[in-house]
Design an enzyme around this catalytic site. Structure first.
Site, PDB file in Angstrom:
ATOM      1  N   ASP A   1      -3.073   8.925  71.765  1.00 32.87           N
ATOM      2  CA  ASP A   1      -3.269   9.685  73.098  1.00 32.87           C
ATOM      3  C   ASP A   1      -4.196   9.055  74.266  1.00 32.87           C
ATOM      4  OD1 ASP A   1      -3.272  12.751  74.360  1.00 32.87           O
ATOM      5  OD2 ASP A   1      -5.034  11.886  74.845  1.00 32.87           O
TER       6      ASP A   1
ATOM      7  N   TYR B   1      -7.733   6.871  81.946  1.00 35.04           N
ATOM      8  CA  TYR B   1      -8.840   6.208  80.970  1.00 35.04           C
ATOM      9  C   TYR B   1      -8.789   4.569  81.158  1.00 35.04           C
ATOM     10  CZ  TYR B   1      -7.925  10.675  78.257  1.00 35.04           C
ATOM     11  OH  TYR B   1      -7.855  11.867  77.765  1.00 35.04           O
TER      12      TYR B   1
ATOM     13  N   LYS C   1      -0.973  10.511  80.510  1.00 36.10           N
ATOM     14  CA  LYS C   1      -1.371  11.818  81.409  1.00 36.10           C
ATOM     15  C   LYS C   1      -1.406  11.267  82.745  1.00 36.10           C
ATOM     16  CE  LYS C   1      -4.339  13.517  77.931  1.00 36.10           C
ATOM     17  NZ  LYS C   1      -5.162  12.264  77.354  1.00 36.10           N
TER      18      LYS C   1
ATOM     19  N   HIS D   1      -2.731  16.346  83.808  1.00 40.05           N
ATOM     20  CA  HIS D   1      -4.083  16.192  83.050  1.00 40.05           C
ATOM     21  C   HIS D   1      -4.874  17.044  83.102  1.00 40.05           C
ATOM     22  CE1 HIS D   1      -6.991  12.673  81.609  1.00 40.05           C
ATOM     23  NE2 HIS D   1      -7.473  13.703  80.898  1.00 40.05           N
TER      24      HIS D   1
HETATM   25  P1  NDP Z   1     -13.999  13.599  69.594  1.00 39.28           P
HETATM   26  O1  NDP Z   1     -14.231  15.121  69.418  1.00 39.28           O
HETATM   27  O2  NDP Z   1     -12.920  12.836  69.315  1.00 39.28           O
HETATM   28  O3  NDP Z   1     -15.503  13.021  69.456  1.00 39.28           O
HETATM   29  C1  NDP Z   1     -15.697  11.449  69.686  1.00 39.28           C
HETATM   30  C2  NDP Z   1     -17.155  11.125  69.502  1.00 39.28           C
HETATM   31  O4  NDP Z   1     -17.376  11.481  67.817  1.00 39.28           O
HETATM   32  C3  NDP Z   1     -17.474   9.825  69.693  1.00 39.28           C
HETATM   33  O5  NDP Z   1     -18.778   9.827  70.037  1.00 39.28           O
HETATM   34  C4  NDP Z   1     -17.207   8.952  68.455  1.00 39.28           C
HETATM   35  O6  NDP Z   1     -18.105   7.765  68.210  1.00 39.28           O
HETATM   36  C5  NDP Z   1     -17.704  10.283  67.287  1.00 39.28           C
HETATM   37  N1  NDP Z   1     -17.001  10.171  66.108  1.00 39.28           N
HETATM   38  C6  NDP Z   1     -15.752   9.654  65.725  1.00 39.28           C
HETATM   39  N2  NDP Z   1     -15.361   9.833  64.509  1.00 39.28           N
HETATM   40  C7  NDP Z   1     -16.692  10.063  63.762  1.00 39.28           C
HETATM   41  C8  NDP Z   1     -16.981  10.241  62.239  1.00 39.28           C
HETATM   42  N3  NDP Z   1     -16.142  10.394  61.401  1.00 39.28           N
HETATM   43  N4  NDP Z   1     -18.403  10.557  62.149  1.00 39.28           N
HETATM   44  C9  NDP Z   1     -19.069  10.863  63.044  1.00 39.28           C
HETATM   45  N5  NDP Z   1     -18.933  10.518  64.539  1.00 39.28           N
HETATM   46  C10 NDP Z   1     -17.663  10.339  64.912  1.00 39.28           C
HETATM   47  O7  NDP Z   1     -14.235  13.720  71.409  1.00 39.28           O
HETATM   48  P2  NDP Z   1     -13.367  13.097  72.477  1.00 39.28           P
HETATM   49  O8  NDP Z   1     -13.890  13.978  73.576  1.00 39.28           O
HETATM   50  O9  NDP Z   1     -13.344  11.683  72.626  1.00 39.28           O
HETATM   51  O10 NDP Z   1     -11.886  13.551  72.400  1.00 39.28           O
HETATM   52  C11 NDP Z   1     -10.717  12.977  71.629  1.00 39.28           C
HETATM   53  C12 NDP Z   1     -10.014  12.536  72.393  1.00 39.28           C
HETATM   54  O11 NDP Z   1      -9.309  13.640  73.075  1.00 39.28           O
HETATM   55  C13 NDP Z   1      -9.847  11.564  73.788  1.00 39.28           C
HETATM   56  O12 NDP Z   1     -10.118  10.254  73.088  1.00 39.28           O
HETATM   57  C14 NDP Z   1      -8.799  11.865  74.496  1.00 39.28           C
HETATM   58  O13 NDP Z   1      -7.876  11.301  73.988  1.00 39.28           O
HETATM   59  C15 NDP Z   1      -8.581  13.528  74.382  1.00 39.28           C
HETATM   60  N6  NDP Z   1      -9.208  14.265  75.331  1.00 39.28           N
HETATM   61  C16 NDP Z   1      -8.605  14.711  76.251  1.00 39.28           C
HETATM   62  C17 NDP Z   1      -9.077  15.407  77.433  1.00 39.28           C
HETATM   63  C18 NDP Z   1      -8.191  15.992  78.235  1.00 39.28           C
HETATM   64  O14 NDP Z   1      -8.780  16.485  79.635  1.00 39.28           O
HETATM   65  N7  NDP Z   1      -6.907  16.225  78.025  1.00 39.28           N
HETATM   66  C19 NDP Z   1     -10.562  15.491  77.765  1.00 39.28           C
HETATM   67  C20 NDP Z   1     -11.285  14.982  76.494  1.00 39.28           C
HETATM   68  C21 NDP Z   1     -10.676  14.476  75.447  1.00 39.28           C
HETATM   69  P3  NDP Z   1     -17.689   6.549  67.962  1.00 39.28           P
HETATM   70  O15 NDP Z   1     -16.590   5.904  68.769  1.00 39.28           O
HETATM   71  O16 NDP Z   1     -18.790   5.655  68.113  1.00 39.28           O
HETATM   72  O17 NDP Z   1     -17.256   6.526  66.427  1.00 39.28           O
END
Ligand code: NDP
Length: 278
Positions: A59, A64, A89, A119
């Site tokens: 995604d 991004y 998006k 988006h």
């Molecule tokens: P997430 O809920 O996926 O959380 C990501 C965070 O959690 C990062 O800080 C990551 O750190 C940490 N993390 C990941 N895996 C683990 C684990 N197994 N244990 C502990 N911590 C963990 O948040 P996002 O907001 O990034 O959402 C995910 C995706 O959703 C985005 O990348 C995007 O593709 C989409 N999105 C879409 C939006 C929209 O407006 N349509 C808005 C927001 C997100 P680290 O990288 O250091 O592991």
């Protein structure tokens, strides 16, 4: 431990991955890699790592700034193009979806995307929908949808469109969900896709989540992802760390009990906030 054989997702698959049906007759894998905030220079590695781990869904978004890395990662992985579900998006402040998708495809190095989303609901963004329908008809976007739409707005767009949105990607996790939101999407025939399924990594240390995780010998992140995919909700966790990318994919070989689900359900405050979230 309540280990269950890999049977509950024995139904629909996309390139071998558990998937749910889309209104275009295709399917979207239940688990995907999100790449928001993955630095462009790291995206190729992160995407190739996920695909090597078995992910078949990525995604991204033009906003991004890492579509090139997504394309490079897919090619570096050696996984055939048709076996990867790619979402991007449109920034709805850009008023020409045809031109914007062409630019995204150029950056991705692909000739179609599996899902193209508006988006966020910018003023007038619904007027972009006919162009999305054309992109779908031309096969440049195999599926089309929206993101960050509330249910009333989504229902309006569904009722006014010839090809209704097939997906609405919204923030959805045990801290921020409602059964009504889920039910409304099912009624409208729109797949609710969960972004920030790990609540952005905040709140993973909640004792309720920890207790469920301990009972199953799993991690808190796996419990939150299982909470979504077990209900047929595609989830797209983001991580740049190989061990977490692998961990987040291992959610199809255990099941949460009705009691586990109810305990996690209870974490929501009961109030859905509107986008943009803090
Ligand atoms: P997430 O809920 O996926 O959380 C990501 C965070 O959690 C990062 O800080 C990551 O750190 C940490 N993390 C990941 N895996 C683990 C684990 N197994 N244990 C502990 N911590 C963990 O948040 P996002 O907001 O990034 O959402 C995910 C995706 O959703 C985005 O990348 C995007 O593709 C989409 N999105 C879409 C939006 C929209 O407006 N349509 C808005 C927001 C997100 P680290 O990288 O250091 O592991």
């Amino acid at each position: 431990m309540h280990e269950a054989p890999e049977t509950q997702e024995a139904g629909l698959r996309f390139a071998g991955e558990p998937a749910v049906a889309l209104a275009n007759g295709g399917a979207i894998p239940l688990l995907g890699l999100g790449v928001w905030q993955v630095p462009p220079g790291e995206t190729e590695r992160v995407v190739a790592t996920a695909l090597a781990d078995g992910y078949r869904h990525v995604d991204t978004a033009s906003a991004y700034g890492n579509e090139e890395g997504v394309g490079l990662g897919i090619r570096a992985s050696g996984v055939p193009r048709e076996s990867v579900f790619v979402t991007t998006k449109l920034r709805p402040t850009r008023r020409n979806p045809e031109r914007e998708l062409a630019a995204s495809l150029e950056r991705l190095g692909l000739d179609y995307v599996d899902l193209y989303l508006i988006h966020w609901p910018a003023p007038g963004s619904d007027s972009l929908w006919p162009a999305f329908e054309r992109l779908h008809a031309q096969g440049l976007a195999r599926a089309i949808g929206v993101s960050n739409y509330d249910t009333a707005h989504l229902a309006r767009l569904v009722s006014r469109s010839e090809t209704p949105p097939m997906v609405n990607q919204i923030q959805f996790h045990p801290y921020l969900w409602s059964p009504e939101t889920l039910e409304d999407h099912r009624r409208l025939g729109v797949v609710l896709e969960a972004y920030s399924p790990l609540a952005r990594g905040r709140g993973l240390d909640h004792p309720v989540i920890g207790e469920v995780a301990r009972r199953h010998g799993r991690t808190p992140a796996q419990v939150l992802l299982r909470w979504a995919v077990q209900r047929g909700i595609p989830a797209i966790p983001k991580s740049t760390r190989p061990e977490r990318i692998a961990e987040n994919h291992r959610v199809f070989d255990f099941s949460l009990s009705p009691e586990d689900l109810a305990a996690l359900d209870g974490l929501a405050s009961g109030r859905r906030r509107r986008w943009p979230f803090g």
